[in-house]
Design an enzyme around this catalytic site. Structure first.
Site, PDB file in Angstrom:
ATOM      1  N   HIS A 181       0.869  -1.192   0.000  1.00 36.43           N
ATOM      2  CA  HIS A 181       0.000   0.000   0.000  1.00 36.43           C
ATOM      3  C   HIS A 181       0.896   1.229   0.000  1.00 36.43           C
ATOM      4  O   HIS A 181       1.289   1.736   1.048  1.00 36.43           O
ATOM      5  CB  HIS A 181      -0.905  -0.029   1.229  1.00 36.43           C
ATOM      6  CG  HIS A 181      -1.946   1.044   1.267  1.00 36.43           C
ATOM      7  ND1 HIS A 181      -3.181   0.892   1.863  1.00 36.43           N
ATOM      8  CD2 HIS A 181      -1.950   2.316   0.788  1.00 36.43           C
ATOM      9  CE1 HIS A 181      -3.882   2.010   1.752  1.00 36.43           C
ATOM     10  NE2 HIS A 181      -3.134   2.895   1.102  1.00 36.43           N
ATOM     11  N   HIS A 204       1.410   4.866  -2.413  1.00 34.98           N
ATOM     12  CA  HIS A 204       1.055   5.747  -3.528  1.00 34.98           C
ATOM     13  C   HIS A 204       2.320   6.437  -4.027  1.00 34.98           C
ATOM     14  O   HIS A 204       2.963   7.170  -3.267  1.00 34.98           O
ATOM     15  CB  HIS A 204       0.038   6.797  -3.077  1.00 34.98           C
ATOM     16  CG  HIS A 204      -1.249   6.233  -2.592  1.00 34.98           C
ATOM     17  ND1 HIS A 204      -2.343   6.061  -3.418  1.00 34.98           N
ATOM     18  CD2 HIS A 204      -1.627   5.776  -1.362  1.00 34.98           C
ATOM     19  CE1 HIS A 204      -3.343   5.533  -2.719  1.00 34.98           C
ATOM     20  NE2 HIS A 204      -2.935   5.353  -1.475  1.00 34.98           N
ATOM     21  N   HIS A 244      -9.544   0.934  -1.535  1.00 31.78           N
ATOM     22  CA  HIS A 244      -9.532   1.606  -0.239  1.00 31.78           C
ATOM     23  C   HIS A 244     -10.951   1.564   0.329  1.00 31.78           C
ATOM     24  O   HIS A 244     -11.911   1.945  -0.351  1.00 31.78           O
ATOM     25  CB  HIS A 244      -9.125   3.076  -0.397  1.00 31.78           C
ATOM     26  CG  HIS A 244      -7.666   3.294  -0.648  1.00 31.78           C
ATOM     27  ND1 HIS A 244      -6.971   2.640  -1.633  1.00 31.78           N
ATOM     28  CD2 HIS A 244      -6.766   4.126  -0.029  1.00 31.78           C
ATOM     29  CE1 HIS A 244      -5.704   3.053  -1.620  1.00 31.78           C
ATOM     30  NE2 HIS A 244      -5.555   3.947  -0.653  1.00 31.78           N
ATOM     31  N   GLU A 247     -11.377   3.421   5.930  1.00 34.42           N
ATOM     32  CA  GLU A 247     -10.382   4.302   6.546  1.00 34.42           C
ATOM     33  C   GLU A 247     -11.153   5.382   7.293  1.00 34.42           C
ATOM     34  O   GLU A 247     -11.260   5.363   8.516  1.00 34.42           O
ATOM     35  CB  GLU A 247      -9.458   4.913   5.496  1.00 34.42           C
ATOM     36  CG  GLU A 247      -8.416   5.863   6.070  1.00 34.42           C
ATOM     37  CD  GLU A 247      -7.644   6.620   4.996  1.00 34.42           C
ATOM     38  OE1 GLU A 247      -6.607   7.195   5.348  1.00 34.42           O
ATOM     39  OE2 GLU A 247      -8.084   6.653   3.822  1.00 34.42           O
ATOM     40  N   ASP A 291       1.738   3.989   2.876  1.00 33.77           N
ATOM     41  CA  ASP A 291       0.729   4.870   2.287  1.00 33.77           C
ATOM     42  C   ASP A 291       1.334   6.029   1.486  1.00 33.77           C
ATOM     43  O   ASP A 291       1.619   5.888   0.308  1.00 33.77           O
ATOM     44  CB  ASP A 291      -0.210   5.385   3.378  1.00 33.77           C
ATOM     45  CG  ASP A 291      -1.568   5.819   2.864  1.00 33.77           C
ATOM     46  OD1 ASP A 291      -1.831   5.649   1.673  1.00 33.77           O
ATOM     47  OD2 ASP A 291      -2.373   6.322   3.661  1.00 33.77           O
ATOM     48  N   ASP A 292       1.505   7.185   2.124  1.00 33.72           N
ATOM     49  CA  ASP A 292       2.056   8.385   1.485  1.00 33.72           C
ATOM     50  C   ASP A 292       3.196   8.909   2.365  1.00 33.72           C
ATOM     51  O   ASP A 292       3.065   9.933   3.038  1.00 33.72           O
ATOM     52  CB  ASP A 292       0.982   9.459   1.319  1.00 33.72           C
ATOM     53  CG  ASP A 292      -0.182   8.984   0.462  1.00 33.72           C
ATOM     54  OD1 ASP A 292      -0.063   9.047  -0.765  1.00 33.72           O
ATOM     55  OD2 ASP A 292      -1.199   8.544   1.039  1.00 33.72           O
TER      56      ASP A 292
END
Length: 339
Positions: free
Chosen positions: A14, A16, A194, A197, A275-276
């Protein structure tokens, strides 16, 4: 524990690519492409990395993505992340990209993907990091836009392993994209989404039942529905959890209140991801270490998280076995009795 995690063979599921855009590279690309940003320095940009929720983050995320204009930009972004993978002993990664974000900025689909796949190929050849590419649809846009994006992806079927669903979750339930996910599956793409969340546990059910996904990205709100937790555990449907991201976006107050280990001990196939990371202050090793410290995990439990990611990946059985053997060898050395 820090040294153990640093050397632990890992898989990330996961991530990005646009979320790995570090402030230094963002400003360099803005200058390269003559894109105006409301930040004059790395320090002023980092100061903006305080988010009250997902929407506040996405505003800055899309602002940053606007500096990505050329094939070389996407190559540089991707390869920088793969170099980080090499340093962190990430042996395989399955990365998201958002073509609709860039098409809205006038950047062609081909420009985006050609830069990315060239970097992924070089990353495997030069760094030994294998990878898979997942194309995400933006859920705050109409499904018709997603269908047009899918059509553009058909000619890159050999380069894209799956489609996913990301961006603003609230008010954009998974079933909104039921048609395009069916089209994607019929074309041969695997599917993730997704869900759960900021959105409710019901969105996770929708992703399973309407989109027929093989993995849930985030999924932490499943704890609100005991029947859903039982289903996830029974079917070993993976969750790609991003602990530091969840804390940064106020999904949980702090790591200690996160439910990842509760789910882990209930038999859910949870994995740790970043994630980011450029925006949330932590790449994969940071996330592993934060969870290990907060919950006083054993090295065996930490290693199980890595094994879960191997199992949850979209790799062939042969490649999974190769990675498992590397993990087993590392653990054998770590736990070898000292004579």
């Amino acid at each position: 524990m820090k040294g153990f995690i640093s050397g632990l063979p890992k898989v990330e599921l996961h991530l990005h690519l646009e979320g790995t855009l570090e402030p230094e590279l963002m400003l360099a690309l803005a200058e390269r492409n003559n894109v105006a940003l409301p930040f004059s320095s790395v320090e002023s940009l980092k100061a903006a990395y305080q988010f009250d929720d997902l929407q506040a983050f996405l505003k800055l995320y899309y602002q940053g993505a606007a500096v990505l204009r050329t094939e070389q930009d996407f190559y540089d972004l991707t390869y920088a992340y793969l170099e980080r993978c090499k340093r962190e002993h990430i042996l395989h990664t399955e990365v998201f990209f958002d073509p609709q974000t860039h098409s809205q900025n006038g950047v062609a689909f081909e420009t985006v993907i050609e830069g990315i796949i060239r970097a992924l190929a070089d990353g495997e050849a030069c760094l030994g990091v294998s990878s898979g590419l997942i194309m995400c649809f933006l859920r705050d846009l109409p499904e018709e836009d997603a269908i047009e994006t899918l059509k553009q992806a058909i000619s890159y079927r050999d380069d894209i392993i799956a489609v996913g669903l990301d961006s603003s979750e609230l008010g954009n339930p998974p079933q909104k994209f039921e048609r395009v996910f069916a089209m994607a599956r019929n074309t041969g793409f695997r599917t993730v989404a997704h869900a759960g969340e900021e959105g409710p546990a019901e969105y996770i059910w929708e992703a399973i039942e309407a989109l027929n996904v093989e993995r849930i990205d985030h999924g932490v709100r499943c704890s609100d529905d005991p029947k859903l937790v039982a289903y996830l555990a029974e079917h070993q449907l993976p969750l790609t959890v991003c602990p530091l991201s969840n804390v940064k976006l106020k999904v949980f107050e702090d790591i200690g209140s996160h439910n990842i280990i509760q789910l882990f001990r209930q038999g859910v196939l949870v994995t740790i991801n970043s994630d980011d990371p450029a925006y949330f202050g932590g790449y994969l090793n940071d996330n592993f270490l934060a969870v290990a410290k907060a919950f006083d995990l054993t090295k065996q439990e930490v290693a199980q998280m890595s094994e879960n990611a191997i199992r949850a990946s979209f790799l062939s059985a042969e490649r999974k076995q190769q990675l498992q053997q590397k993990l087993d060898h590392y653990l054998e050395i770590q736990f070898r009795p000292v004579i």
